[in-house]
Design an enzyme around this catalytic site. Structure first.
Site, PDB file in Angstrom:
ATOM      1  N   TYR A 123      32.351  -7.740 -18.444  1.00  0.00           N
ATOM      2  CA  TYR A 123      32.606  -7.511 -17.017  1.00  0.00           C
ATOM      3  C   TYR A 123      31.318  -7.461 -16.204  1.00  0.00           C
ATOM      4  CZ  TYR A 123      37.444  -6.664 -18.143  1.00  0.00           C
ATOM      5  OH  TYR A 123      38.733  -6.821 -18.574  1.00  0.00           O
ATOM      6  N   LYS A 170      34.885  -4.495 -32.467  1.00  0.00           N
ATOM      7  CA  LYS A 170      35.007  -5.752 -33.225  1.00  0.00           C
ATOM      8  C   LYS A 170      33.638  -6.027 -33.845  1.00  0.00           C
ATOM      9  CE  LYS A 170      37.455  -9.408 -34.319  1.00  0.00           C
ATOM     10  NZ  LYS A 170      38.708  -9.367 -35.090  1.00  0.00           N
ATOM     11  N   ASP A 203      41.899  -5.558 -33.247  1.00  0.00           N
ATOM     12  CA  ASP A 203      43.162  -6.243 -33.588  1.00  0.00           C
ATOM     13  C   ASP A 203      44.065  -5.340 -34.421  1.00  0.00           C
ATOM     14  OD1 ASP A 203      40.845  -6.732 -35.008  1.00  0.00           O
ATOM     15  OD2 ASP A 203      41.432  -8.673 -35.792  1.00  0.00           O
ATOM     16  N   ASP A 227      40.526  -2.582 -21.209  1.00  0.00           N
ATOM     17  CA  ASP A 227      41.404  -3.179 -20.198  1.00  0.00           C
ATOM     18  C   ASP A 227      42.681  -3.699 -20.855  1.00  0.00           C
ATOM     19  OD1 ASP A 227      42.322  -4.203 -17.842  1.00  0.00           O
ATOM     20  OD2 ASP A 227      40.831  -5.774 -17.642  1.00  0.00           O
TER      21      ASP A 227
END
Ligand code: NAI
Length: 336
Positions: A123, A170, A203, A227
């Site tokens: 972002y 991740k 995930d 988000d």
């Protein structure tokens, strides 16, 4: 008398923002609302989607209540939300997600809090077109921002008597950026020996959230995962029409729902004002106006117990206006 900046925003924003203003006013808390435009609406009227007047108003009042703003997809101006959060140092995005009585979903007993880092990650908006077939974006992660959000998440857990913080990442793929995020959170964890801590890959988190959401407590995430995961969490408890949010920094606070400007239903009197109303409850608690916050919570419980009176997103036949009236009437009744 409080001064609060009210940002109606775009799409369904004005409908829900003015509805919430009316419902908060009905509690008797004296608020002078300073209305300031942002987003597409401001862009149309003054050529600037984030007018300085708005920033100055929040800097003066310290608190804002904000409707959603439209961010053009793939063209046009950059996200106003990202710019506003950066400009005001609103580094923490807090999104409590809780099962509500009366709202039937496949899940029960969801009671978790998404703590999303609000100022960096993808972002930061550092991206470029290389040529017609290639583009690149840069993910920014710093130790300072990661530790700040980590400290916020653990402090929040400790203050609210919550048991566990889950760091979501991740880092198996993004070894340096998400690796730094994790390393920073681990450092902070050392100051909170009584809070349980786990790390999960994003995930896997998504899979577990739709299998056993009740196992999650406080989650801390970099901006992008935060988000996405918070919309997923909204879906667990009945959708975007219900879930509140707060953008918090050291000096300022801007309260807003998780949902966007919902252009598909804008102007149809169908928008559910309860998500922004719940954000206003967070705001009233932040202002230590606990009685007013409780009155609104009772009124929300009342309307949730009358499903036919809710807006269509929750299966009812109500409208934004009728829900607002029901809530105001109920608050009036219990305050007599
Ligand atoms: P959205 O949240 O506006 O809408 C997704 C779906 O949920 C739509 O079907 C919509 O009708 C429904 N929905 C959302 N809020 C609702 C409510 N209060 N009552 C009933 N139904 C509701 O997401 P979308 O379509 O991805 O985004 C639209 C615009 O909003 C985009 O320009 C996006 O950038 C912006 N946005 C702004 C946010 C903010 O200002 N904080 C947050 C998220 C998106």
């Amino acid at each position: 008398m409080y001064d609060i900046t009210l940002i109606p925003g775009d799409g369904i924003g004005p409908e829900v923002a003015y509805a919430v203003k009316e419902m908060v006013d009905s509690t008797g808390v004296k608020i002078n609302w300073e209305v300031k435009e942002a987003g597409e609406t401001a862009y149309q009227s003054c050529g600037n989607p984030l007018p300085d007047e708005l920033i100055q108003s929040i800097k003066k009042n310290k608190i804002g209540l904000k409707g959603p703003v439209t961010t053009p997809i793939g063209k046009g101006f950059r996200s106003i939300n990202v710019a506003l959060r950066k400009e005001l140092g609103l580094y923490a995005n807090l999104r409590p997600v809780k099962s509500l009585p009366g709202i039937r979903t496949p899940f029960e007993n969801v009671d978790l809090v998404v703590v999303r880092e609000n100022t960096e990650d993808l972002y930061a908006g550092i991206e470029r077109k290389i040529d017609d077939n290639r583009a690149e974006a840069i993910k920014i992660i710093t130790r300072e921002a990661s530790q700040q959000i980590g400290f916020f998440a653990f402090s929040y857990a400790k203050e609210r008597g919550r048991k566990k913080v889950t760091a979501v990442h991740k880092a198996n793929i993004l070894k340096y950026s998400d690796g730094l995020f994790l390393d920073s959170i681990r450092e902070v964890k050392k100051q909170f020996p009584d809070i349980e801590y786990e790390e999960l890959i994003v995930d896997n988190v998504c899979m577990q959230l739709v299998q056993r959401p009740e196992k999650f407590d406080v989650m801390v995430l970099p901006n992008l995962y935060g988000d996405i995961v918070s919309d997923l969490c909204a879906g667990l408890v009945g959708g975007l029409g219900l879930v509140p949010g707060a953008n918090l920094g050291n000096e300022y606070a801007v309260f807003e729902a998780v949902h966007g400007s919902a252009l598909d239903i804008a102007g149809k009197n169908m928008a559910n004002p309860l998500a922004l109303l719940q954000s206003a409850v967070l705001m009233l608690n932040y202002m230590k106006e606990f009685k007013a916050a409780q009155s609104i919570e009772k009124a929300i419980a009342y309307i949730l117990a009358h499903p036919d009176r809710l807006t269509p997103d929750l299966g009812g036949q109500g409208t934004t206006t009728s829900v607002t009236k029901d809530i105001c009437d109920y608050i009036q009744k219990i305050s007599c």
